[in-house]
Each structure stands twice: as C-alpha cells, then as structure tokens.
Design an enzyme around this catalytic site. Sequence first.
Site, PDB file in Angstrom:
ATOM      1  N   CYS A  84      -0.689  -4.764   9.896  1.00  0.00           N
ATOM      2  CA  CYS A  84       0.355  -4.009   9.211  1.00  0.00           C
ATOM      3  C   CYS A  84       1.381  -4.990   8.633  1.00  0.00           C
ATOM      4  O   CYS A  84       2.182  -5.561   9.377  1.00  0.00           O
ATOM      5  CB  CYS A  84       1.043  -3.025  10.155  1.00  0.00           C
ATOM      6  SG  CYS A  84       2.284  -2.050   9.285  1.00  0.00           S
ATOM      7  N   CYS A 239       2.838  -0.351   1.250  1.00  0.00           N
ATOM      8  CA  CYS A 239       1.823  -0.775   2.226  1.00  0.00           C
ATOM      9  C   CYS A 239       1.611  -2.277   2.022  1.00  0.00           C
ATOM     10  O   CYS A 239       1.108  -2.692   0.967  1.00  0.00           O
ATOM     11  CB  CYS A 239       0.522  -0.006   2.013  1.00  0.00           C
ATOM     12  SG  CYS A 239      -0.794  -0.475   3.151  1.00  0.00           S
TER      13      CYS A 239
HETATM   14  N1  LIG Z   1      -2.046   2.761   8.043  1.00  0.00           N
HETATM   15  C1  LIG Z   1      -2.522   1.382   8.198  1.00  0.00           C
HETATM   16  C2  LIG Z   1      -1.551   0.563   9.060  1.00  0.00           C
HETATM   17  C3  LIG Z   1      -0.227   0.315   8.355  1.00  0.00           C
HETATM   18  C4  LIG Z   1      -0.423  -0.551   7.148  1.00  0.00           C
HETATM   19  C5  LIG Z   1       0.756  -0.657   6.202  1.00  0.00           C
HETATM   20  N2  LIG Z   1       1.907   0.167   6.496  1.00  0.00           N
HETATM   21  C6  LIG Z   1       1.151  -2.085   5.971  1.00  0.00           C
HETATM   22  O1  LIG Z   1       2.337  -2.357   5.676  1.00  0.00           O
HETATM   23  O2  LIG Z   1       0.251  -2.954   6.020  1.00  0.00           O
HETATM   24  C7  LIG Z   1      -3.902   1.388   8.871  1.00  0.00           C
HETATM   25  O3  LIG Z   1      -4.187   2.293   9.652  1.00  0.00           O
HETATM   26  O4  LIG Z   1      -4.666   0.443   8.604  1.00  0.00           O
END
Ligand SMILES: N[C@H](CCC[C@H](N)C(=O)O)C(=O)O
Length: 296
Positions: A84, A239
């Site tokens: 993340c 993200c």
């Molecule tokens: N929902 C993503 C995790 C958070 C990723 C995102 N918020 C970032 O900043 O990389 C997953 O299950 O792979």
Amino acid sequence: MRFTKMHGCGNDYVVVEALRGGLAERYAAAPIDAASGLAASMCNRHYGVGADGFVLILPETRDDSDAAFEMRMYNPDGSYSAMCGNALRCVAKRLADTGEFDGDAVVVRTADTLVPMRIISRDPAGRAERIEADLGEPIFAPDSIPCRLSAGPEGDLRSAVIEHAGGARTATVLSMGNPHCVLFVDESPSDELVTTVGPQIETHPAFPQRTNVEFVQVLAPNRLRQRTWERGAGETLACGSGACAVAVAAVLTGRTERAATIQLSGGELDLLWRESDNHVVMTGPAVEVFTGEWSM
Ligand SMILES: N[C@H](CCC[C@H](N)C(=O)O)C(=O)O
C-alpha cells in the site's frame, strides 16, 4: 487505543502504532488476520472512524530483515494487502514525526517487501511533508500477480484481453506486491466507467485474489490522469501502488517516459521506473489530520 487519522492524496487511513507494550505483544506474533475485524470496524464511515484502510505499525520481528518496522495494511472489508503505497508514506511520516528513527531514511517491511523511504521535505515545525518510497521491482509473471491469463510473447501481460459483463478490454496486468489491472482510456475516466467496470474486473475470475483496477488517460509523455477502483475498498481518491503500476504499464506499452507525474482525484504523485535497478520510486505527500482514542 490511540490512533492517528492520516491520508496520502486523499487516500485515508487509520494508523495505530503497536510498537511496544500490550498492542505490540497482541499483534506482532499474531496471525495477519487477527486485526481484520478491528480494521473493518475502524474503517466503517458510519460506525467507526472511517477510512480507506487500517494500518498497524509493528516492530520488525524477522531476523533476516533490514527493516526496523513492519506495516500491516487492511482494506475496509477487512482483507489484508501486502502492499500500500499511500499508507507507507503515512507510516514514514508518523515514525519521523514521533522520533522513532533518526535522520531522514527508514526501511519498513510490508509482507515480503522491504521499502526504503526518505523524508524529502519537512514543514517549518520539522514535520515530514513529502516522502519518497522505493516499492521495488514490478512483478510480471502471471502466477505471481496472481492472474489466470496467459502471458504474451514478452512473458508478461502488457496486452491482456479481459472479457467482462460490459464487453472486452485490453489491459496491462502486473503486481507491485498487490495485483493491478491497468486500463488505458482515451477520455477522462467517467463515474460510469469506474463504478461499473471497476467492480466487474475487481472480482473477475481471472484474478484468484481479486485485483485493483486503474483507469488511465495519457495527458502527455510525462503526465497521466488516474482513477482507481480498489480491491476491498471501492473507488479511492488515490492509489499509490496503483500509480506505480500505471507508470510501469505506460512505459511497457510505449505511452510515456519512465518519469511521470500522475494526477489523481486527491492529489499528484511523482513516479519513476528507474532503469538502473528496475525499481519503481514514488514521491508524494503524507498528512496527519487528527489523533483520537478508540473506545470500542
Ligand atoms: N486496496 C489495495 C491496498 C491499498 C492500495 C492503495 N491504497 C495504495 O495506496 O497502494 C489492495 O487490496 O491491494
């Protein structure tokens, strides 16, 4: 239990430091899913604090790791994610601002990835503002993403056909430690596209562990617009690992240079897919909004 509410480009997190005492003992040696229920409760935007994710900061317990800390990140549905990007920058900020490490450099482990990070700038009070995070090498092998589609002639999924309820689309599929399906579109990604196609691909049978879905418009050879339907979270304002995947996909498909700025709904990230070591480096902000006490 004390928590800190933070965000990276509007992608928001509840951060709990479990570095010593009872919390560290309870979670450090516990199975990863021990915190899933707490994560779902704290992320709930009506009955909890509300966030796109829950983050535990733990002391590193692995002997073979150069990291000083471990990050465990959970989606609002309670699912754990091995990577993340925005949360990592928040973790680096929190650790820097509370004096948990000296200088400007820290290494945090998430799952099996060691992430070296640097505080790039601080505010007048000395609090971290912009953080550079090295998320390591992109992962292309379908089995490692994981994705059930067959690799193309280059041995990767740079041009994979995804058939979903609304039709068929060509995507670039890869992992940054978590799975990403990148779709390039000609116009600015619409609400209809993100909220309809996003969930269809997130839960597509080609992705045994589901996937994050990025919708990308190329604005210039060094500038992209990205909206993201996240695995376990729905659309988020940004993200970070997705932006890393987008930067790699855009280079792989000949759309941009290796250095690019990605415009997300909640802010901008600077990306570099570094040729010298094949690492993907992301630089962007991290913000502390408030601290609180969780009484449930
Ligand atoms: N929902 C993503 C995790 C958070 C990723 C995102 N918020 C970032 O900043 O990389 C997953 O299950 O792979």
